[in-house]
Design a protein around this motif. Structure first.
Motif, PDB file in Angstrom:
ATOM      1  N   VAL A 104     -40.196  55.844  13.030  1.00 22.69           N
ATOM      2  CA  VAL A 104     -39.610  55.107  11.910  1.00 22.69           C
ATOM      3  C   VAL A 104     -38.930  56.060  10.941  1.00 22.69           C
ATOM      4  O   VAL A 104     -37.806  55.814  10.476  1.00 22.69           O
ATOM      5  N   LEU A 105     -39.600  57.167  10.631  1.00 25.56           N
ATOM      6  CA  LEU A 105     -39.012  58.138   9.709  1.00 25.56           C
ATOM      7  C   LEU A 105     -37.768  58.787  10.302  1.00 25.56           C
ATOM      8  O   LEU A 105     -36.812  59.098   9.590  1.00 25.56           O
ATOM      9  N   ALA A 106     -37.778  59.008  11.622  1.00 24.77           N
ATOM     10  CA  ALA A 106     -36.612  59.613  12.268  1.00 24.77           C
ATOM     11  C   ALA A 106     -35.414  58.681  12.245  1.00 24.77           C
ATOM     12  O   ALA A 106     -34.258  59.130  12.175  1.00 24.77           O
ATOM     13  N   LYS A 107     -35.651  57.366  12.293  1.00 26.01           N
ATOM     14  CA  LYS A 107     -34.553  56.400  12.366  1.00 26.01           C
ATOM     15  C   LYS A 107     -34.023  55.997  10.993  1.00 26.01           C
ATOM     16  O   LYS A 107     -32.811  55.879  10.800  1.00 26.01           O
ATOM     17  N   ARG A 108     -34.912  55.767  10.035  1.00 29.62           N
ATOM     18  CA  ARG A 108     -34.422  55.288   8.746  1.00 29.62           C
ATOM     19  C   ARG A 108     -34.938  56.102   7.563  1.00 29.62           C
ATOM     20  O   ARG A 108     -34.743  55.722   6.402  1.00 29.62           O
ATOM     21  N   GLY A 109     -35.603  57.214   7.847  1.00 29.52           N
ATOM     22  CA  GLY A 109     -36.130  58.039   6.776  1.00 29.52           C
ATOM     23  C   GLY A 109     -35.037  58.765   5.997  1.00 29.52           C
ATOM     24  O   GLY A 109     -33.948  59.035   6.512  1.00 29.52           O
ATOM     25  N   ARG A 110     -35.340  59.087   4.761  1.00 28.65           N
ATOM     26  CA  ARG A 110     -34.431  59.850   3.913  1.00 28.65           C
ATOM     27  C   ARG A 110     -35.156  61.101   3.432  1.00 28.65           C
ATOM     28  O   ARG A 110     -36.355  61.066   3.167  1.00 28.65           O
ATOM     29  N   VAL A 111     -34.411  62.168   3.337  1.00 30.02           N
ATOM     30  CA  VAL A 111     -34.990  63.456   2.946  1.00 30.02           C
ATOM     31  C   VAL A 111     -34.690  63.725   1.478  1.00 30.02           C
ATOM     32  O   VAL A 111     -33.556  63.521   1.013  1.00 30.02           O
ATOM     33  N   GLN A 112     -35.705  64.155   0.754  1.00 23.66           N
ATOM     34  CA  GLN A 112     -35.509  64.541  -0.628  1.00 23.66           C
ATOM     35  C   GLN A 112     -36.434  65.714  -0.957  1.00 23.66           C
ATOM     36  O   GLN A 112     -37.387  65.995  -0.233  1.00 23.66           O
ATOM     37  N   HIS A 140     -38.664  63.047 -10.422  1.00 27.54           N
ATOM     38  CA  HIS A 140     -38.934  62.319 -11.673  1.00 27.54           C
ATOM     39  C   HIS A 140     -40.399  62.412 -12.080  1.00 27.54           C
ATOM     40  O   HIS A 140     -40.799  61.818 -13.084  1.00 27.54           O
ATOM     41  N   GLY A 141     -41.185  63.131 -11.299  1.00 27.45           N
ATOM     42  CA  GLY A 141     -42.594  63.312 -11.636  1.00 27.45           C
ATOM     43  C   GLY A 141     -43.511  62.245 -11.084  1.00 27.45           C
ATOM     44  O   GLY A 141     -44.708  62.247 -11.383  1.00 27.45           O
ATOM     45  N   ILE A 142     -42.972  61.324 -10.297  1.00 27.53           N
ATOM     46  CA  ILE A 142     -43.810  60.266  -9.715  1.00 27.53           C
ATOM     47  C   ILE A 142     -44.471  60.812  -8.457  1.00 27.53           C
ATOM     48  O   ILE A 142     -43.788  61.210  -7.514  1.00 27.53           O
ATOM     49  N   PRO A 143     -45.805  60.853  -8.406  1.00 29.39           N
ATOM     50  CA  PRO A 143     -46.482  61.458  -7.243  1.00 29.39           C
ATOM     51  C   PRO A 143     -46.412  60.557  -6.016  1.00 29.39           C
ATOM     52  O   PRO A 143     -46.409  59.331  -6.130  1.00 29.39           O
ATOM     53  N   PHE A 144     -46.332  61.193  -4.849  1.00 32.45           N
ATOM     54  CA  PHE A 144     -46.443  60.457  -3.603  1.00 32.45           C
ATOM     55  C   PHE A 144     -47.904  60.071  -3.389  1.00 32.45           C
ATOM     56  O   PHE A 144     -48.828  60.774  -3.835  1.00 32.45           O
ATOM     57  N   LYS A 145     -48.113  58.961  -2.680  1.00 28.83           N
ATOM     58  CA  LYS A 145     -49.469  58.459  -2.497  1.00 28.83           C
ATOM     59  C   LYS A 145     -50.284  59.276  -1.504  1.00 28.83           C
ATOM     60  O   LYS A 145     -51.503  59.193  -1.489  1.00 28.83           O
ATOM     61  N   TYR A 166     -39.071  60.369   3.700  1.00 30.93           N
ATOM     62  CA  TYR A 166     -39.826  59.184   3.307  1.00 30.93           C
ATOM     63  C   TYR A 166     -39.123  57.931   3.796  1.00 30.93           C
ATOM     64  O   TYR A 166     -37.924  57.933   4.097  1.00 30.93           O
ATOM     65  N   ASP A 167     -39.881  56.859   3.872  1.00 30.78           N
ATOM     66  CA  ASP A 167     -39.356  55.562   4.294  1.00 30.78           C
ATOM     67  C   ASP A 167     -38.897  54.794   3.062  1.00 30.78           C
ATOM     68  O   ASP A 167     -39.716  54.521   2.166  1.00 30.78           O
ATOM     69  N   PRO A 168     -37.616  54.431   2.964  1.00 24.51           N
ATOM     70  CA  PRO A 168     -37.141  53.697   1.780  1.00 24.51           C
ATOM     71  C   PRO A 168     -37.889  52.384   1.556  1.00 24.51           C
ATOM     72  O   PRO A 168     -38.009  51.932   0.413  1.00 24.51           O
ATOM     73  N   LYS A 169     -38.397  51.785   2.634  1.00 26.41           N
ATOM     74  CA  LYS A 169     -39.128  50.526   2.497  1.00 26.41           C
ATOM     75  C   LYS A 169     -40.595  50.745   2.172  1.00 26.41           C
ATOM     76  O   LYS A 169     -41.328  49.773   1.923  1.00 26.41           O
ATOM     77  N   GLY A 170     -41.047  51.979   2.196  1.00 23.56           N
ATOM     78  CA  GLY A 170     -42.422  52.278   1.833  1.00 23.56           C
ATOM     79  C   GLY A 170     -43.461  51.824   2.833  1.00 23.56           C
ATOM     80  O   GLY A 170     -44.643  51.712   2.492  1.00 23.56           O
ATOM     81  N   GLN A 171     -43.065  51.566   4.076  1.00 19.43           N
ATOM     82  CA  GLN A 171     -43.998  51.063   5.084  1.00 19.43           C
ATOM     83  C   GLN A 171     -44.656  52.182   5.886  1.00 19.43           C
ATOM     84  O   GLN A 171     -45.600  51.941   6.624  1.00 19.43           O
ATOM     85  N   VAL A 172     -44.140  53.403   5.762  1.00 17.06           N
ATOM     86  CA  VAL A 172     -44.688  54.553   6.465  1.00 17.06           C
ATOM     87  C   VAL A 172     -44.900  55.676   5.470  1.00 17.06           C
ATOM     88  O   VAL A 172     -44.055  55.900   4.589  1.00 17.06           O
ATOM     89  N   ALA A 173     -46.002  56.368   5.589  1.00 19.71           N
ATOM     90  CA  ALA A 173     -46.302  57.464   4.669  1.00 19.71           C
ATOM     91  C   ALA A 173     -45.293  58.598   4.844  1.00 19.71           C
ATOM     92  O   ALA A 173     -44.872  58.895   5.957  1.00 19.71           O
ATOM     93  N   PRO A 174     -44.899  59.242   3.751  1.00 15.93           N
ATOM     94  CA  PRO A 174     -43.926  60.341   3.846  1.00 15.93           C
ATOM     95  C   PRO A 174     -44.533  61.566   4.514  1.00 15.93           C
ATOM     96  O   PRO A 174     -45.751  61.746   4.553  1.00 15.93           O
ATOM     97  N   ARG A 175     -43.659  62.425   5.030  1.00 16.78           N
ATOM     98  CA  ARG A 175     -44.084  63.666   5.672  1.00 16.78           C
ATOM     99  C   ARG A 175     -43.162  64.784   5.222  1.00 16.78           C
ATOM    100  O   ARG A 175     -41.971  64.566   4.987  1.00 16.78           O
ATOM    101  N   ALA A 176     -43.718  65.960   5.124  1.00 17.71           N
ATOM    102  CA  ALA A 176     -42.887  67.126   4.835  1.00 17.71           C
ATOM    103  C   ALA A 176     -42.112  67.503   6.082  1.00 17.71           C
ATOM    104  O   ALA A 176     -42.571  67.281   7.212  1.00 17.71           O
ATOM    105  N   VAL A 177     -40.929  68.044   5.899  1.00 19.34           N
ATOM    106  CA  VAL A 177     -40.063  68.437   6.998  1.00 19.34           C
ATOM    107  C   VAL A 177     -40.280  69.913   7.275  1.00 19.34           C
ATOM    108  O   VAL A 177     -40.344  70.730   6.347  1.00 19.34           O
TER     109      VAL A 177
END
Length: 229
Positions: A104-112, A140-145, A166-177
């Motif tokens: 899911v992250l590979a298909k629609r994930g965004r890197v920041q 912005h200082g908002i922590p990841f879950k 991270y997943d823009p829809k928030g359905q998958v936990a983010p991962r470091a690249v």
């Protein structure tokens, strides 16, 4: 001698082949294995993509693994092969959630870029080592879950930055690249388990039949479960 034959039949299946099994029987075994492996991985991937927790966690995959084992039992495959197929199916179901999330992250994930706010020491209580875990926040200082481990090491300090997908829809936990190579192929680790499950399912289905001599039947094949006197 009859006891040994019965034991072998119960454990490995009743197959007594003269030559190779028919193509349709091989095709049936391949189909059963491919459907089983596909259902295990597919339901988990669908759950991760749609945000269904029970599917994404692999619970449905475990059900599919049990269903495959039950089918092999119904066709009277050898118990050892049924057990091996069930074990491979469970292992595949347990590994599928991480791979599905990666897909899911590979298909629609965004890197920041994320800022490290704290680092958990990688030393275990017994003196061993484990992965370092970093708590990160967006610009912005908002922590990841969730905490991340890729790129988080002994030299990482609060204030350092990491690339996070991270997943823009928030359905998958983010991962470091990873610093090099980016996101790995998420389904690569599932390929050996899937191939092994298909191979064992094929063997189980083929050995659930008994091939007789041509004089005993027009096709030289006895259906599953038909006893021989």
């Amino acid at each position: 001698m009859d006891v040994m034959v019965h034991l072998r039949t119960a454990v490995w299946g009743p197959a007594e082949f003269v030559g190779l099994p028919p193509r349709w029987l091989v095709a049936e075994g391949l189909l059963v294995g491919a459907l089983g492996a596909g259902a295990i991985v597919g339901t988990t991937l669908f759950g991760a993509w749609t945000g269904n927790p029970s599917l994404a966690a692999g619970e449905a995959g475990l059900v599919c693994a049990v269903a495959l084992a039950l089918y092999l039992g119904v066709v009277r495959a050898g118990r050892a092969l049924v057990g091996i197929a069930a074990l491979l199916g469970v292992c595949l179901a347990l590994q599928a959630p991480q791979a599905a999330a990666g897909m899911v992250l590979a298909k629609r994930g965004r890197v920041q870029t994320a800022v490290v706010t704290s680092v958990e020491d990688g030393r275990a209580a017994d003196g061993g080592h484990r992965r370092y875990l970093c708590t990160v926040a967006d610009p912005h200082g908002i922590p990841f879950k969730v905490r991340v481990w890729r790129g988080c090491g002994q030299t990482t300090r609060p204030g350092d930055t990491l690339s996070v997908v991270y997943d823009p829809k928030g359905q998958v936990a983010p991962r470091a690249v990873r610093a090099a190579g980016g996101m790995p192929d998420p389904l690569r680790d599932l390929a050996p388990w899937s191939a092994a499950l298909v191979a064992v399912s094929l063997l189980a289905v083929v050995r659930s039949h008994r091939l007789s001599t041509p004089a005993e039947g027009s096709c030289g094949l006895r259906r599953r479960g038909s006893g021989e006197t």
